[in-house]
Write an enzyme that holds these catalytic residues in place. Structure first.
Site, mmCIF file in Angstrom:
data_model
loop_
_atom_site.group_PDB
_atom_site.id
_atom_site.type_symbol
_atom_site.label_atom_id
_atom_site.label_comp_id
_atom_site.label_asym_id
_atom_site.label_seq_id
_atom_site.Cartn_x
_atom_site.Cartn_y
_atom_site.Cartn_z
ATOM 1 C CB CYS A 112 -0.944 -0.041 1.098
ATOM 2 S SG CYS A 112 0.022 0.085 2.798
ATOM 3 C CB ALA A 138 3.907 -0.274 2.454
ATOM 4 N NE ARG A 187 11.994 -1.062 1.786
ATOM 5 C CZ ARG A 187 13.011 -0.029 1.758
ATOM 6 N NH1 ARG A 187 13.191 0.854 2.933
ATOM 7 N NH2 ARG A 187 13.141 0.663 0.687
ATOM 8 C CG HIS A 237 7.953 4.787 -3.820
ATOM 9 N ND1 HIS A 237 7.722 3.897 -4.946
ATOM 10 C CD2 HIS A 237 7.964 4.222 -2.532
ATOM 11 C CE1 HIS A 237 7.837 2.837 -4.263
ATOM 12 N NE2 HIS A 237 8.041 2.887 -3.178
HETATM 13 FE FE1 CFM Z 1 13.029 0.595 -5.355
HETATM 14 FE FE2 CFM Z 1 12.688 -1.904 -5.633
HETATM 15 FE FE3 CFM Z 1 11.022 -0.009 -3.848
HETATM 16 FE FE4 CFM Z 1 13.717 -0.613 -3.341
HETATM 17 FE FE5 CFM Z 1 12.675 -2.633 -1.545
HETATM 18 FE FE6 CFM Z 1 11.474 -3.630 -3.938
HETATM 19 FE FE7 CFM Z 1 9.993 -2.019 -2.379
HETATM 20 MO MO1 CFM Z 1 10.768 -4.291 -1.526
HETATM 21 S S1 CFM Z 1 14.526 -0.999 -5.037
HETATM 22 S S2 CFM Z 1 12.535 1.168 -3.241
HETATM 23 S S3 CFM Z 1 14.452 -1.618 -1.446
HETATM 24 S S4 CFM Z 1 11.064 -0.231 -6.041
HETATM 25 S S5 CFM Z 1 12.865 -4.461 -2.331
HETATM 26 S S6 CFM Z 1 12.281 -3.718 -5.935
HETATM 27 S S7 CFM Z 1 9.534 -3.825 -3.308
HETATM 28 S S8 CFM Z 1 10.763 -2.066 -0.531
HETATM 29 S S9 CFM Z 1 9.335 -0.176 -2.880
HETATM 30 C C1 HCA Z 2 6.726 -3.291 1.249
HETATM 31 C C2 HCA Z 2 8.214 -3.790 1.597
HETATM 32 C C3 HCA Z 2 8.662 -4.696 0.754
HETATM 33 C C4 HCA Z 2 7.958 -6.180 1.027
HETATM 34 C C5 HCA Z 2 8.694 -7.295 0.858
HETATM 35 C C6 HCA Z 2 8.077 -8.733 0.463
HETATM 36 C C7 HCA Z 2 10.112 -5.154 1.404
HETATM 37 O O1 HCA Z 2 6.589 -2.894 0.137
HETATM 38 O O2 HCA Z 2 5.824 -2.918 2.112
HETATM 39 O O3 HCA Z 2 6.944 -8.558 0.106
HETATM 40 O O4 HCA Z 2 8.648 -9.829 0.840
HETATM 41 O O5 HCA Z 2 11.172 -5.016 0.576
HETATM 42 O O6 HCA Z 2 10.342 -5.256 2.362
HETATM 43 O O7 HCA Z 2 8.567 -4.486 -0.571
#
Ligand code: CFM
Ligand code: HCA
Length: 541
Positions: free
Chosen positions: A61, A64, A95, A194
């Site tokens: 969401c 998150a 995370r 983001h």
């Molecule tokens: Fe960029 Fe990602 Fe993301 Fe990320 Fe992550 Fe991710 Fe995420 Mo989980 S590099 S910031 S550190 S888009 S692993 S592939 S999904 S938290 S929002």
């Molecule tokens: C998020 C965080 C997450 C979840 C990872 C997962 C992460 O999107 O809220 O589904 O295992 O990297 O911790 O993407």
């Protein structure tokens, strides 16, 4: 073992859609693409649209994306969640972003700060409780900054978290308090979060401090979150090259890093999806250009370092970068030579977030492994097709509730390192600033690219292709492993890492070798393989 030969990608697409009612099939069809990227054309993919109700999505969401992803890794800001305790608990260190508290030792990461909203707060309003929480956090810790995050109920009952934050900032005097309207329901995924985080951190924090670290070559590292210590490894390599990292957005970051980010000469964008808004705003307001980098993969790391060297155009820096690459590459190549005979020709599927499903294809390629299907959970078309293909793609579905903030050039702070003529010279010599290829042009013709993959499609893909490894997140981990396929978490790294930079690449090679060559998976049988009676289908009467 691999039955992929019997299927064309188009047949697989048809098979995936077959199960859906016609309307759902039509919608999903636009998000499933058989890659036919050619030299000069990239097919379009539907992305960043609402998940179809009833489908078990991999997404998360808006809250998150804002609280957990962008602001979460900042160690010396107190992040207060205004909402039920479950939301706070969910975003509490899950995370795996690592922290080095540094000499000042300020690190609030181990805490979960929450207003712990109850039924009565929903009925009578939670503003008083929020004020008290801010005051309590201030009295206990005296932090430089306190951030407040809205959860769904806060938006629904209409608590004004911005007014509360303004009032408390004034009252406290020496603490920057600001809030994020990042209610979980706000966008179609994490992505909206983001954007909200980028806007507020830029508006309330970036550029508020005038002094900064000294250094000849100063960069910001945008979109690196220090998962499993990735940021530490990248910082180690940058330091060896003589490059000063002013601010990381936001792995192991501090209040002062954000506040002084405008003092850098160049922004290097690692995860474009999550932080491109800050990169653009830094450029508009302070004249800091940005380039796309990628430190996932040894070759990609070397290429990114060379690109930074080329931007500064200084021979001494470039020589030093070459020396570092030569030295760091030796053990990486040795690790590659050791594992490649065992990994060569194996297949992978990657369905992760908004950048890793693309970046990690580099590491698999270094192992001689082929990515046969990949996709993002919440990326936008530019992450798939490449920014140069659709350079003006600004308006996205999830931005409809998110205000675009007005940013204009600040003539006082606007001090680009290079003159307009020098910048033009660089561009004419073929230096690609914002241009980068998206996932689609980087993947082989005939591969499958699928946005917002769901539980049903994941299992179907595995059943058809039997990949040697499947990469995704915790929600996918056990359902895939129960199908007898090793599953690597590319979010949390399954408690491993770092995988970035040179040392990270060697770590990754060994880990993947261990996983794809383990015999344990051949002993696994899916329930219907073991007991065929379980595979009986339900018949409507
Ligand atoms: Fe960029 Fe990602 Fe993301 Fe990320 Fe992550 Fe991710 Fe995420 Mo989980 S590099 S910031 S550190 S888009 S692993 S592939 S999904 S938290 S929002
Ligand atoms: C998020 C965080 C997450 C979840 C990872 C997962 C992460 O999107 O809220 O589904 O295992 O990297 O911790 O993407």
């Amino acid at each position: 073992k691999n039955t992929a030969a019997a299927w064309t990608a188009s047949a697989v697409k048809e098979e995936l859609l077959k199960k859906y009612p016609p309307k759902v099939a039509r919608k999903r069809a636009a998000s499933i693409l058989v890659n036919e990227a050619l030299e000069n054309s990239t097919p379009e993919i539907q992305a960043n649209v609402r998940t179809i109700p009833g489908v078990i999505t991999m997404r998360g969401c808006t809250y998150a994306g804002c609280k957990g992803v962008i602001m979460g890794p900042t160690r010396d800001i107190v992040n207060i969640v205004h909402g039920p305790i479950g939301c706070s608990f969910y975003a509490w260190l899950t995370r795996r972003n690592q922290t080095d508290p540094g000499p000042d030792g300020q690190n609030y990461m181990p805490y979960a700060f929450s207003t712990d909203m109850q039924d009565s707060d929903i009925i009578f309003g939670g503003e008083k409780k929020l004020k008290a929480a801010i005051q309590e956090a201030y009295d206990l810790f005296h932090p430089k900054g306190i951030c407040v995050f809205a959860t769904c109920p806060v938006g629904l009952i209409g608590d004004d978290i911005h007014a509360v934050s303004r009032e408390m900032k004034e009252k406290l005097g020496d603490c920057n308090v600001f809030a994020f309207s990042c209610e979980g329901y706000k966008g179609v995924s994490q992505s909206a979060g983001h954007h909200i985080a980028n806007n507020q951190v830029f508006r309330h924090l970036v550029g508020t401090e005038d002094r900064a670290k000294e250094g000849e070559y100063k960069i910001n590292l945008l979109g690196e979150y220090n998962i499993g210590g990735d940021g530490f490894e990248i910082d180690r390599v940058l330091k060896r090259c003589g490059i000063t990292n002013i601010a990381t957005f936001s792995g192991n970051s501090s209040y002062d890093q954000f506040a002084t980010a405008h003092k850098a000469d160049l922004s290097c964008v690692m995860c474009h999806r999550s932080i491109n808004y800050v990169a653009d705003m830094l450029e508009t307001k302070y004249g800091i250009p940005w380039i796309k980098v990628n430190f996932i993969g040894a070759e990609a790391t070397a290429k990114s370092l060379r690109k930074i060297g080329q931007y500064f155009g200084d021979k001494a820096l470039q020589d030093r970068i070459e020396a570092v690459i030569a030295e760091e590459m030796a053990p990486v190549k040795a690790a590659q030579a050791e594992v490649r005979p065992r990994t060569q020709g194996k297949t992978a599927m990657l369905f992760v977030g908004g950048s890793r499903a693309h970046h990690y294809q580099e590491l698999f390629a270094e192992l001689g492994m082929k990515t046969i299907a990949a996709g993002y959970e919440f990326a936008h078309r530019d992450d798939y097709e490449g920014r140069q293909v659709i350079p003006n793609l600004k308006v996205d579905a999830d931005s409809r509730n998110i205000e675009e903030i007005e940013v204009s050039a600040d003539p006082v702070a606007y001090k680009p390192r290079k003159s307009a003529g020098e910048m033009q010279g660089l561009e004419e010599s073929g230096f690609a600033f914002k241009d980068y290829d998206g996932m689609i042009p980087d993947m082989d013709k005939g591969s499958l690219v699928i946005d917002d993959l769901n539980q049903y499609e994941a299992e179907k893909l595995v059943e058809i292709f039997k990949p040697d490894i499947f990469c995704a997140g915790i929600k996918e981990k056990y359902s895939i492993q129960k199908l007898g396929i090793p599953m690597k978490q590319l979010h949390s790294y399954d408690y491993g890492g770092p995988y970035a930079g040179f040392k990270g690449a060697a770590n990754f090679y060994r880990e993947i070798d261990r996983m794809v060559n383990s015999r344990v998976w051949s002993y696994m049988k899916a329930p219907w393989q073991e007991n065929p009676e379980l595979s009986a289908t339900y018949v409507w009467e």
